[in-house]
Write a protein that holds these residues in place. Structure first.
Motif, mmCIF file in Angstrom:
data_model
loop_
_atom_site.group_PDB
_atom_site.id
_atom_site.type_symbol
_atom_site.label_atom_id
_atom_site.label_comp_id
_atom_site.label_asym_id
_atom_site.label_seq_id
_atom_site.Cartn_x
_atom_site.Cartn_y
_atom_site.Cartn_z
ATOM 1 N N ARG A 140 14.768 -0.417 -5.502
ATOM 2 C CA ARG A 140 13.344 -0.094 -5.377
ATOM 3 C C ARG A 140 12.419 -1.212 -5.840
ATOM 4 N NH1 ARG A 140 13.676 6.134 -7.103
ATOM 5 N NH2 ARG A 140 14.399 6.792 -5.057
ATOM 6 N N LEU B 121 5.814 1.034 -0.524
ATOM 7 C CA LEU B 121 5.408 1.951 -1.591
ATOM 8 C C LEU B 121 5.442 3.387 -1.065
ATOM 9 C CD1 LEU B 121 4.324 1.968 -4.497
ATOM 10 C CD2 LEU B 121 2.017 1.796 -3.567
ATOM 11 N N TYR B 122 4.918 3.566 0.147
ATOM 12 C CA TYR B 122 4.857 4.897 0.757
ATOM 13 C C TYR B 122 6.257 5.477 0.950
ATOM 14 C CZ TYR B 122 3.855 8.365 4.420
ATOM 15 O OH TYR B 122 3.764 9.510 5.169
ATOM 16 N N LEU C 8 9.013 4.723 -0.768
ATOM 17 C CA LEU C 8 9.880 4.358 -1.888
ATOM 18 C C LEU C 8 10.862 5.470 -2.262
ATOM 19 C CD1 LEU C 8 9.897 1.726 -3.435
ATOM 20 C CD2 LEU C 8 8.601 2.805 -5.238
ATOM 21 N N HIS C 9 10.461 6.721 -2.021
ATOM 22 C CA HIS C 9 11.341 7.846 -2.371
ATOM 23 C C HIS C 9 12.531 7.926 -1.419
ATOM 24 C CE1 HIS C 9 8.688 9.156 0.794
ATOM 25 N NE2 HIS C 9 9.613 10.008 1.151
ATOM 26 N N ASN D 33 4.499 8.315 -4.877
ATOM 27 C CA ASN D 33 4.458 7.003 -4.231
ATOM 28 C C ASN D 33 3.807 7.067 -2.854
ATOM 29 O OD1 ASN D 33 7.143 8.372 -3.774
ATOM 30 N ND2 ASN D 33 7.155 6.820 -2.165
ATOM 31 N N MET E 149 0.189 6.947 -3.482
ATOM 32 C CA MET E 149 -0.242 5.601 -3.857
ATOM 33 C C MET E 149 -0.331 4.680 -2.649
ATOM 34 S SD MET E 149 1.850 5.424 -7.397
ATOM 35 C CE MET E 149 1.893 3.684 -7.647
#
Lengths: 562, 77
Positions: A25, A85-86, A88-89, A414, A417
């Protein structure tokens, strides 16, 4: 000698294959930022910095860092950071690998100074972006992926043929202004396929809605914008770009109005916005090129934001279609806010980035005395306002849902964000356009922000809104599919074979049998040889023969005509 | 007051501002001389675009959702 800026991203992509998601990550986020920091370090002058490598007597320009490529590369990297970032999960190895390769190759393509380097990055982009389409939740995605690849490999082939022609005739292979001769046309068509220019656009609304929420966010930004960048490099100032752009803009906006699938609607608006950008580049003036480049940046930001917001709705509900949604505003205010920022930005509402770049574009059209263009693009702006902040938002966020639905999953921080980052960039450029002007290829100043333009924009938007309210009681979203040019190769080709080749094959068979019969008769009468049985032509061969027969007929007719 | 009326008042205000406060700089085309032309373009243009798109769909382009994936003709694979 600096390291090629795409290499760190390629390495992060490769690491995604071996490292577990949790460990990778930080690298994922660090990649684009690292490259950005690396590029900012390079002392910049407007002539552009060139780094070339020689092999086999051929000079390959790996890096050409001038004002146009700088703008695109910076945007690609910043958007890459927020898209990472969007998503990241996301634990999906495929997406983490492919997205990094995709960004890396886009950066490489934008920096490439010669056609062969460009072509290599171009093909890596085509293949890795195709991986992003695959989505196990949508059974149709595999088919869309296949059609996407077919389209892009064909585009690549056309590009390659143009390149070979140039190579054979010892033309310069730099990525620079190209004349529209045979190789020029081949390249133009190849680039237009990637840019999603009408009528070569059908892969775009076919493939983009199929990806996972994260996958489609990446897709929305790179392929079309790299192509638009290359078109700007090679064909800026060519009148044909204005025509293609205007047609794409109108076509995209009309098809978006018919659409039910949220991300398909947004895909049609990519076509529409690419049309805007091409108009700017086609005008070829300093203002036009600034407007095109600025709008490309704007489009990456707000279209990415819109794909993120609709992706978030899909992530939470598992629903893709407006006919199945409604009343989402009561469920999530935060997605509503981000969606509306993106929607207002794309429609050119003041204080957001779309307003800045559209104003420049209209001004450029006016400067070139192309009244029809200015009028058409203004109408398209009204259509954009109609379909994204009014229609899509109304049916997703406020309309009464036909069937109640539940939110399956909480929204990861995330994702929020990522959306917040892009929203703030849209706002920043809208409020403080100098931030964008700094990076535009030519000197820009904001004389366009007079009161007159502001009033005209508000009039247009409010008028459109009123029209929407008038027509709203009659407006229903139906769960239907809209045909597009892809019908030709998804359905029409079958009809072509069934309806034309088979009957033609039968005629061919009859004629052939009659002829063989005649020959047999002749041979019987002439000699006393035993009668030979000639087997009837089998069915599949029959069809191929039929196609050949039609082709021969067409060639014959063309020959006779000329 | 509903949304429609608010918008109408807003539009009237905008057109009044345009008529009384703004000096147009060298209009080149006839529509640039008409005060409040963008209102007309947005209102009529928007409605016409919508009607055009919807009728294009209804009469020519709308198909059932399983059009490409009907049994026996599975194109998704």
């Amino acid at each position: 000698m600096i390291i090629h800026p795409s290499i760190p991203l390629f390495i992060v992509g490769l690491l995604a294959l071996v490292l577990p998601a949790k460990r990778q990550r930080a690298l994922q986020l660090a990649g684009p930022l690292f490259v950005l920091a690396m590029l900012i370090q390079i002392p910049f002058d407007h002539e552009g910095i060139i780094q070339s490598v020689k092999f086999f007597g051929y000079t390959s320009i790996l890096i050409r860092f001038d004002s146009l490529s700088r703008l695109f590369v910076y945007t690609f990297l910043i958007f890459g950071f927020f898209a990472h970032l969007y998503s990241l999960h996301n634990e999906d190895r495929k997406i983490r690998f492919a997205s990094n390769f995709y960004i890396a190759s886009s950066v490489g393509a934008a920096l490439a100074g010669d056609m062969i380097t460009l072509f290599i990055f171009w093909e890596i982009m085509a293949v890795t972006s195709a991986i992003l389409i695959f989505n196990k939740n949508r059974p149709g995605s595999a088919g869309a992926l296949f059609r996407y690849l077919l389209f892009h490999l064909t585009g690549g082939l056309l590009f390659f043929s143009g390149l070979m022609l140039k190579l054979v005739s010892h033309d310069a292979l730099q990525v620079k202004s190209i004349a529209l001769d045979t190789s020029g046309w081949l390249m133009l068509i190849g680039f237009c396929i990637n840019a999603g220019v009408v009528p070569l656009h059908a892969w775009l609304p076919d493939a983009y809605p199929e990806g996972t929420p994260s996958g489609s966010v990446y897709m929305s930004a790179y392929t079309t914008k790299v192509a638009v960048y290359v078109l700007a490099r090679c064909f800026a100032g060519q009148e044909i770009l204005i025509w293609l752009g205007a047609i794409s803009a109108v076509y995209g906006v009309i098809f978006a109005l018919m659409e039910n699938d949220m991300r398909k609607l947004l895909s049609y608006h990519i076509i529409c916005q690419v049309g805007y950008i091409l108009c700017g580049f086609g005008l070829g003036s300093e203002l036009g090129i600034n407007a095109g480049a600025g709008h490309a940046v704007g489009n990456i930001l707000f279209k990415g934001l819109l794909f993120m917001a609709t992706g978030a709705i899909i992530y939470q509900t598992g629903r893709y279609k407006l006919s199945e949604l409604g009343g989402f505003a009561a469920k999530s205010k935060i997605i509503l806010i981000f969606y509306m920022i993106g929607a207002f930005a794309i429609s050119g509402v003041p204080l957001l980035n779309g307003y800045v770049t559209k104003a420049m574009l209209f001004d450029a059209a006016g400067q070139a005395h192309l009244g029809w263009l200015e009028l058409t693009l203004t109408l398209v702006a009204a259509g954009t306002f109609l379909s994204i902040p009014l229609k899509l938002a109304y049916f997703a966020f406020w309309a009464k849902p036909e069937q109640p639905y539940e939110i399956h999953a909480p929204l990861p921080v995330n994702m929020i964000m990522g959306m917040a980052g892009l929203s703030s960039l849209c706002l920043l450029i809208g409020v403080y356009p100098q931030f964008l002007y700094e990076f535009l290829p030519y000197h820009a100043h904001s004389h366009i922000f007079g009161l007159e333009h502001l009033i005209h924009t508000l009039e247009l938007l409010a008028g459109t809104w009123l029209g929407f309210l008038i027509i709203l009681p009659k407006l229903h979203i139906k769960a239907v599919l809209t045909l597009d040019v892809d019908w030709i190769y998804r359905k029409g080709s079958r009809l072509f074979i069934e309806g034309l080749c088979r009957p033609a094959g039968r005629i061919h068979e009859t004629i052939q049998n009659a002829l063989t019969g005649l020959l047999q008769k002749c041979s019987q009468t002439i000699s006393s040889l035993p009668k030979q049985q000639i087997p009837a032509v089998s069915r599949p061969i029959n069809m191929i023969m039929g196609a050949g027969f039609i082709l021969a007929l067409i060639i014959l007719i063309l020959q006779l005509k000329s | 007051m509903n949304k429609k009326n608010i918008l109408i008042v807003f539009l009237v205000l905008l057109v009044l501002i345009e008529i009384f406060l703004i000096k147009p700089h060298h209009p080149e085309f006839f529509w640039q001389k008409i005060k409040g032309f963008p209102v007309l373009l947005g209102l009529a243009g928007g409605i016409l675009l919508m009607i055009f798109a919807k009728s294009l769909g209804r009469f020519f382009l709308y198909r059932s959702e399983d059009y490409y994936t009907k049994a026996g003709e599975d194109n998704s694979k």
